[in-house]
Design a protein around this motif. Structure first.
Motif, PDB file in Angstrom:
ATOM      1  N   SER A 116       0.809  -1.229   0.000  1.00  0.00           N
ATOM      2  CA  SER A 116       0.000   0.000   0.000  1.00  0.00           C
ATOM      3  C   SER A 116       0.837   1.272   0.000  1.00  0.00           C
ATOM      4  CB  SER A 116      -0.916  -0.001   1.229  1.00  0.00           C
ATOM      5  OG  SER A 116      -0.154  -0.122   2.415  1.00  0.00           O
ATOM      6  N   ARG A 117       2.112   1.208   0.416  1.00  0.00           N
ATOM      7  CA  ARG A 117       2.911   2.427   0.495  1.00  0.00           C
ATOM      8  C   ARG A 117       3.632   2.751  -0.812  1.00  0.00           C
ATOM      9  NH1 ARG A 117       6.881   3.650   4.968  1.00  0.00           N
ATOM     10  NH2 ARG A 117       7.852   1.665   4.423  1.00  0.00           N
ATOM     11  N   THR A 118       3.584   1.878  -1.807  1.00  0.00           N
ATOM     12  CA  THR A 118       4.299   2.145  -3.039  1.00  0.00           C
ATOM     13  C   THR A 118       3.522   3.106  -3.923  1.00  0.00           C
ATOM     14  OG1 THR A 118       3.250   0.333  -4.253  1.00  0.00           O
ATOM     15  CG2 THR A 118       5.224  -0.187  -2.973  1.00  0.00           C
ATOM     16  N   GLN A 269      10.255 -10.888  -8.575  1.00  0.00           N
ATOM     17  CA  GLN A 269      11.370 -11.347  -9.398  1.00  0.00           C
ATOM     18  C   GLN A 269      11.086 -11.115 -10.878  1.00  0.00           C
ATOM     19  OE1 GLN A 269      11.597 -15.435  -8.069  1.00  0.00           O
ATOM     20  NE2 GLN A 269      13.374 -15.036  -6.757  1.00  0.00           N
ATOM     21  N   ARG A 270       9.856 -11.377 -11.301  1.00  0.00           N
ATOM     22  CA  ARG A 270       9.486 -11.179 -12.709  1.00  0.00           C
ATOM     23  C   ARG A 270       9.551  -9.703 -13.090  1.00  0.00           C
ATOM     24  NH1 ARG A 270       6.756 -14.134 -16.578  1.00  0.00           N
ATOM     25  NH2 ARG A 270       6.656 -15.875 -15.121  1.00  0.00           N
ATOM     26  N   LEU A 271       9.049  -8.844 -12.196  1.00  0.00           N
ATOM     27  CA  LEU A 271       9.084  -7.404 -12.468  1.00  0.00           C
ATOM     28  C   LEU A 271      10.520  -6.914 -12.594  1.00  0.00           C
ATOM     29  CD1 LEU A 271       7.622  -4.683 -12.711  1.00  0.00           C
ATOM     30  CD2 LEU A 271       7.645  -4.531 -10.209  1.00  0.00           C
ATOM     31  N   LEU A 272      11.391  -7.341 -11.674  1.00  0.00           N
ATOM     32  CA  LEU A 272      12.796  -6.928 -11.718  1.00  0.00           C
ATOM     33  C   LEU A 272      13.475  -7.442 -12.979  1.00  0.00           C
ATOM     34  CD1 LEU A 272      15.224  -5.615 -10.335  1.00  0.00           C
ATOM     35  CD2 LEU A 272      15.600  -7.777  -9.113  1.00  0.00           C
ATOM     36  N   ASP A 330       9.750 -21.985   6.840  1.00  0.00           N
ATOM     37  CA  ASP A 330       9.996 -20.746   7.572  1.00  0.00           C
ATOM     38  C   ASP A 330       9.760 -19.576   6.622  1.00  0.00           C
ATOM     39  OD1 ASP A 330      10.762 -18.708   9.168  1.00  0.00           O
ATOM     40  OD2 ASP A 330      12.813 -19.391   9.507  1.00  0.00           O
ATOM     41  N   LEU A 331       8.584 -18.974   6.717  1.00  0.00           N
ATOM     42  CA  LEU A 331       8.220 -17.914   5.779  1.00  0.00           C
ATOM     43  C   LEU A 331       8.951 -16.605   6.055  1.00  0.00           C
ATOM     44  CD1 LEU A 331       4.380 -18.513   5.391  1.00  0.00           C
ATOM     45  CD2 LEU A 331       6.277 -19.423   4.052  1.00  0.00           C
ATOM     46  N   SER A 332       9.544 -16.462   7.238  1.00  0.00           N
ATOM     47  CA  SER A 332      10.286 -15.227   7.514  1.00  0.00           C
ATOM     48  C   SER A 332      11.474 -15.084   6.569  1.00  0.00           C
ATOM     49  CB  SER A 332      10.770 -15.217   8.971  1.00  0.00           C
ATOM     50  OG  SER A 332      11.664 -16.293   9.216  1.00  0.00           O
ATOM     51  N   ILE A 333      12.075 -16.220   6.198  1.00  0.00           N
ATOM     52  CA  ILE A 333      13.183 -16.182   5.233  1.00  0.00           C
ATOM     53  C   ILE A 333      12.677 -15.704   3.882  1.00  0.00           C
ATOM     54  CG2 ILE A 333      14.885 -17.588   4.015  1.00  0.00           C
ATOM     55  CD1 ILE A 333      14.988 -19.410   6.449  1.00  0.00           C
ATOM     56  N   THR A 334      11.523 -16.225   3.464  1.00  0.00           N
ATOM     57  CA  THR A 334      10.950 -15.816   2.178  1.00  0.00           C
ATOM     58  C   THR A 334      10.588 -14.341   2.184  1.00  0.00           C
ATOM     59  OG1 THR A 334      10.036 -18.049   1.946  1.00  0.00           O
ATOM     60  CG2 THR A 334       9.177 -16.353   0.464  1.00  0.00           C
ATOM     61  N   VAL A 335      10.034 -13.845   3.294  1.00  0.00           N
ATOM     62  CA  VAL A 335       9.685 -12.426   3.386  1.00  0.00           C
ATOM     63  C   VAL A 335      10.930 -11.558   3.256  1.00  0.00           C
ATOM     64  CG1 VAL A 335       8.761 -10.627   4.906  1.00  0.00           C
ATOM     65  CG2 VAL A 335       7.598 -12.835   4.736  1.00  0.00           C
ATOM     66  N   ASN A 336      12.024 -11.964   3.899  1.00  0.00           N
ATOM     67  CA  ASN A 336      13.282 -11.216   3.769  1.00  0.00           C
ATOM     68  C   ASN A 336      13.778 -11.211   2.329  1.00  0.00           C
ATOM     69  OD1 ASN A 336      13.413 -10.558   6.499  1.00  0.00           O
ATOM     70  ND2 ASN A 336      14.577 -12.395   7.037  1.00  0.00           N
ATOM     71  N   GLN A 337      13.605 -12.337   1.644  1.00  0.00           N
ATOM     72  CA  GLN A 337      14.000 -12.399   0.239  1.00  0.00           C
ATOM     73  C   GLN A 337      13.167 -11.434  -0.604  1.00  0.00           C
ATOM     74  OE1 GLN A 337      13.419 -16.567  -0.580  1.00  0.00           O
ATOM     75  NE2 GLN A 337      15.460 -17.156   0.113  1.00  0.00           N
ATOM     76  N   ILE A 338      11.867 -11.373  -0.318  1.00  0.00           N
ATOM     77  CA  ILE A 338      10.979 -10.468  -1.059  1.00  0.00           C
ATOM     78  C   ILE A 338      11.405  -9.021  -0.863  1.00  0.00           C
ATOM     79  CG2 ILE A 338       8.615  -9.618  -1.288  1.00  0.00           C
ATOM     80  CD1 ILE A 338       7.680 -12.414  -0.373  1.00  0.00           C
ATOM     81  N   VAL A 345      14.075  -2.784  -7.132  1.00  0.00           N
ATOM     82  CA  VAL A 345      13.178  -2.215  -8.138  1.00  0.00           C
ATOM     83  C   VAL A 345      12.981  -0.739  -7.841  1.00  0.00           C
ATOM     84  CG1 VAL A 345      10.888  -2.323  -9.182  1.00  0.00           C
ATOM     85  CG2 VAL A 345      11.990  -4.422  -8.383  1.00  0.00           C
ATOM     86  N   GLU A 346      13.105   0.081  -8.867  1.00  0.00           N
ATOM     87  CA  GLU A 346      12.961   1.531  -8.701  1.00  0.00           C
ATOM     88  C   GLU A 346      11.574   1.869  -8.138  1.00  0.00           C
ATOM     89  OE1 GLU A 346      13.022   5.618 -11.412  1.00  0.00           O
ATOM     90  OE2 GLU A 346      13.474   3.665 -12.297  1.00  0.00           O
ATOM     91  N   GLY A 347      11.554   2.661  -7.064  1.00  0.00           N
ATOM     92  CA  GLY A 347      10.294   3.069  -6.458  1.00  0.00           C
ATOM     93  C   GLY A 347       9.886   2.225  -5.265  1.00  0.00           C
ATOM     94  N   PHE A 348      10.659   1.142  -4.981  1.00  0.00           N
ATOM     95  CA  PHE A 348      10.330   0.256  -3.862  1.00  0.00           C
ATOM     96  C   PHE A 348      11.433   0.292  -2.796  1.00  0.00           C
ATOM     97  CE2 PHE A 348       7.848  -1.219  -7.355  1.00  0.00           C
ATOM     98  CZ  PHE A 348       6.700  -1.759  -6.816  1.00  0.00           C
ATOM     99  N   ASP A 349      12.247   1.339  -2.815  1.00  0.00           N
ATOM    100  CA  ASP A 349      13.424   1.402  -1.951  1.00  0.00           C
ATOM    101  C   ASP A 349      13.091   1.339  -0.470  1.00  0.00           C
ATOM    102  OD1 ASP A 349      13.381   3.096  -4.421  1.00  0.00           O
ATOM    103  OD2 ASP A 349      15.559   3.007  -4.166  1.00  0.00           O
ATOM    104  N   GLU A 350      11.929   1.869  -0.077  1.00  0.00           N
ATOM    105  CA  GLU A 350      11.607   1.983   1.349  1.00  0.00           C
ATOM    106  C   GLU A 350      10.748   0.821   1.869  1.00  0.00           C
ATOM    107  OE1 GLU A 350       9.805   5.739   1.950  1.00  0.00           O
ATOM    108  OE2 GLU A 350      11.580   6.883   1.350  1.00  0.00           O
ATOM    109  N   ILE A 351      10.551  -0.178   1.052  1.00  0.00           N
ATOM    110  CA  ILE A 351       9.717  -1.315   1.489  1.00  0.00           C
ATOM    111  C   ILE A 351      10.392  -2.059   2.640  1.00  0.00           C
ATOM    112  CG2 ILE A 351       9.132  -3.661   0.775  1.00  0.00           C
ATOM    113  CD1 ILE A 351       7.876  -2.667  -1.626  1.00  0.00           C
ATOM    114  N   ASN A 352       9.604  -2.474   3.613  1.00  0.00           N
ATOM    115  CA  ASN A 352      10.134  -3.250   4.729  1.00  0.00           C
ATOM    116  C   ASN A 352       9.279  -4.491   4.966  1.00  0.00           C
ATOM    117  OD1 ASN A 352       7.795  -2.365   6.143  1.00  0.00           O
ATOM    118  ND2 ASN A 352       8.892  -0.530   6.821  1.00  0.00           N
ATOM    119  N   ARG A 353       9.627  -5.268   5.970  1.00  0.00           N
ATOM    120  CA  ARG A 353       8.918  -6.516   6.260  1.00  0.00           C
ATOM    121  C   ARG A 353       7.436  -6.280   6.536  1.00  0.00           C
ATOM    122  NH1 ARG A 353      11.194 -11.260   7.772  1.00  0.00           N
ATOM    123  NH2 ARG A 353       9.384 -11.577   9.130  1.00  0.00           N
ATOM    124  N   GLU A 354       7.141  -5.215   7.283  1.00  0.00           N
ATOM    125  CA  GLU A 354       5.752  -4.929   7.635  1.00  0.00           C
ATOM    126  C   GLU A 354       4.900  -4.709   6.390  1.00  0.00           C
ATOM    127  OE1 GLU A 354       8.374  -3.573   9.109  1.00  0.00           O
ATOM    128  OE2 GLU A 354       8.203  -4.701  10.995  1.00  0.00           O
TER     129      GLU A 354
END
Length: 465
Positions: A116-118, A269-272, A330-338, A345-354
């Motif tokens: 929602s923040r992008t 990954q596809r977008l990047l 362990d989905l926390s690993i996958t979230v960190n990967q995301i 990706v340009e415009g997503f620099d400030e995305i975090n886990r939350e």
């Protein structure tokens, strides 16, 4: 409070109540009850107090809380009895093996939703033809207690989207169905049960040298007809006890969550990848180009990534005796990967886990009334160019002998190029073997096309028009 929040609370009612009951003594608990219930309890408490003035005055709130706590206890006792009954059936009756017991469950997927923040999310309401975040499909998953997953069903709003132009809709990686609301109706579920579930289960059990009999566990959703088992004498359908779906349904214990985490990661990954291959491609345009056909590939690959051990572990609450490794991904690993991929990706620099966790939690939320009204209004507007619109007459692409030969020619050129540039011959040979293995099914198609061509030539020679 919006409707989706209320639905989420109702869905997790038992977990919330149990957590409250375990964390505090009855005297300190606060219960939320409706006005009508409050009036009823108040009148009852006043009558008790008036009838016996000589006894110690009992606080009104205490009476109400104890009555409510008693109701909660009765509710959980009833649910526990139903759960025990279901387990006893699996263990004692029918003689089913883990390979023969399946669970099916639906989940919604807003397949183009962004955090929602992008700026993509912020521009969705203003950009022309860019309301894809509310484009929803329903995905039905089905797996057995051993971790085997049969072909999933996708219900979408269009039967023949333009993105599938020229594709054979009967040979997609999912069982494809459609209606205007992208919901699973009783008719669609029966269609899946008869034409997908039964034949695939029969084939699977035959490969396992097991008799063809199976048990399908489902919840009592409106789209699940009660007459399913009348369609086949070898299949028994059992409905999970009411109000126990969130704690008993195996696919709800981690399988769906794992799938959605993998789906989000593959989407980023596809977008990047698309932006790296085309430096002139903007994020907005790259996201708009992501169509339902690519979404289907993502769904299939993400489902394949869910390990059988994860599916098996999710039966621990319903049938713990068949779980061989009680451990889910362990989905926390996958979230960190995301997060790591998104920040590239340009415009997503400030995305975090939350942000990512919020997006995944909202992936299957029901639309609010305001969103439904907005979608309805959008459907009444003049249609613009949209790659997801219905194709009135599906067109088959040319898959002739010439086009197949072009595929083999390009594969040979690619292999030669790898040998020219890769300094490691062993790695290049491994690549060549991989390409050759991938071309095997197309070699069979090429032979079939060539045989048909020869047959046609012979027929035309002896029977000229």
């Amino acid at each position: 409070m919006n409707e989706s929040s209320v639905r989420e609370i109702r869905k997790n009612e038992e977990t919330i109540r149990r957590s409250v009951m375990e964390s505090a003594p009855i005297s300190n608990k606060t219960c939320f009850i409706t006005r009508d219930v409050m009036v009823e309890k108040t009148e009852k408490a006043l009558n008790i107090w008036i009838e016996d003035q000589t006894q110690k005055k009992v606080p009104l709130s205490s009476i109400i809380i104890r009555e409510k706590a008693k109701q909660i206890h009765q509710h959980f006792t009833s649910s526990s009895q139903k759960t025990a009954k279901t387990r006893r059936f699996l263990q004692a009756k029918g003689g089913y093996t883990p390979e023969q017991v399946f669970n099916a469950d639906e989940t919604g997927l807003f397949w183009k939703r962004m955090p929602s923040r992008t700026f993509l999310s912020k521009n969705e309401k203003t950009a022309p033809g860019f309301k894809a975040a509310k484009d929803r499909l329903t995905l039905l998953l089905c797996a057995n207690a051993c971790g085997f997953m049969i072909k999933s069903m996708v219900v979408y709003k269009s039967l023949n989207p333009r993105a599938f132009k020229g594709k054979d809709m009967n040979h997609l990686p999912v069982f494809w169905r459609a209606n205007n609301k992208a919901w699973v109706t009783a008719q669609i579920f029966s269609d899946w049960f008869k034409n997908c579930f039964i034949p695939q289960v029969e084939t699977y059990l035959k490969l396992k040298n097991l008799p063809f009999k199976a048990l399908l566990l489902i919840d009592n959703a409106p789209g699940h007809p009660s007459s399913l088992e009348l369609q086949h004498s070898n299949i028994k359908v059992m409905f999970l006890p009411p109000n126990t779906t969130s704690i008993l349904q195996p696919l709800d214990q981690g399988v769906i969550a794992a799938f959605k985490a993998y789906y989000v990661r593959r989407t980023f990954q596809r977008l990047l990848k698309n932006m790296e291959e085309d430096p002139e491609l903007t994020v907005t345009q790259g996201w708009k180009n992501y169509n339902i056909a690519e979404c289907l590939v993502n769904i299939k690959e993400s489902l394949d990534e869910v390990q059988p051990s994860t599916i098996n572990a999710c039966w621990r609450k319903l049938w713990p005796e068949v779980v061989f490794v009680d451990k889910i991904d362990d989905l926390s690993i996958t979230v960190n990967q995301i997060v790591g991929i998104a920040r590239d990706v340009e415009g997503f620099d400030e995305i975090n886990r939350e942000d990512i966790e919020e997006m995944m939690n909202n992936y299957d939320k029901e639309l609010t009334l305001e969103e439904l009204e907005e979608i309805t209004a959008t459907q009444n507007e003049p249609k613009q160019s949209n790659q997801e619109e219905e194709e009135k007459e599906p067109v088959k692409l040319d898959f002739s002998s010439k086009s197949i030969n072009e595929i083999f020619s390009l594969a040979n050129q690619l292999t030669e190029r790898v040998f020219e540039t890769d300094p490691l011959t062993e790695r290049a040979l491994k690549f060549k073997r991989g390409i050759q293995e991938l071309l095997v099914p197309y070699e069979e198609v090429r032979k079939d096309v060539e045989n048909k061509r020869k047959q046609t030539s012979i027929t035309n020679f002896f029977h000229p028009s």
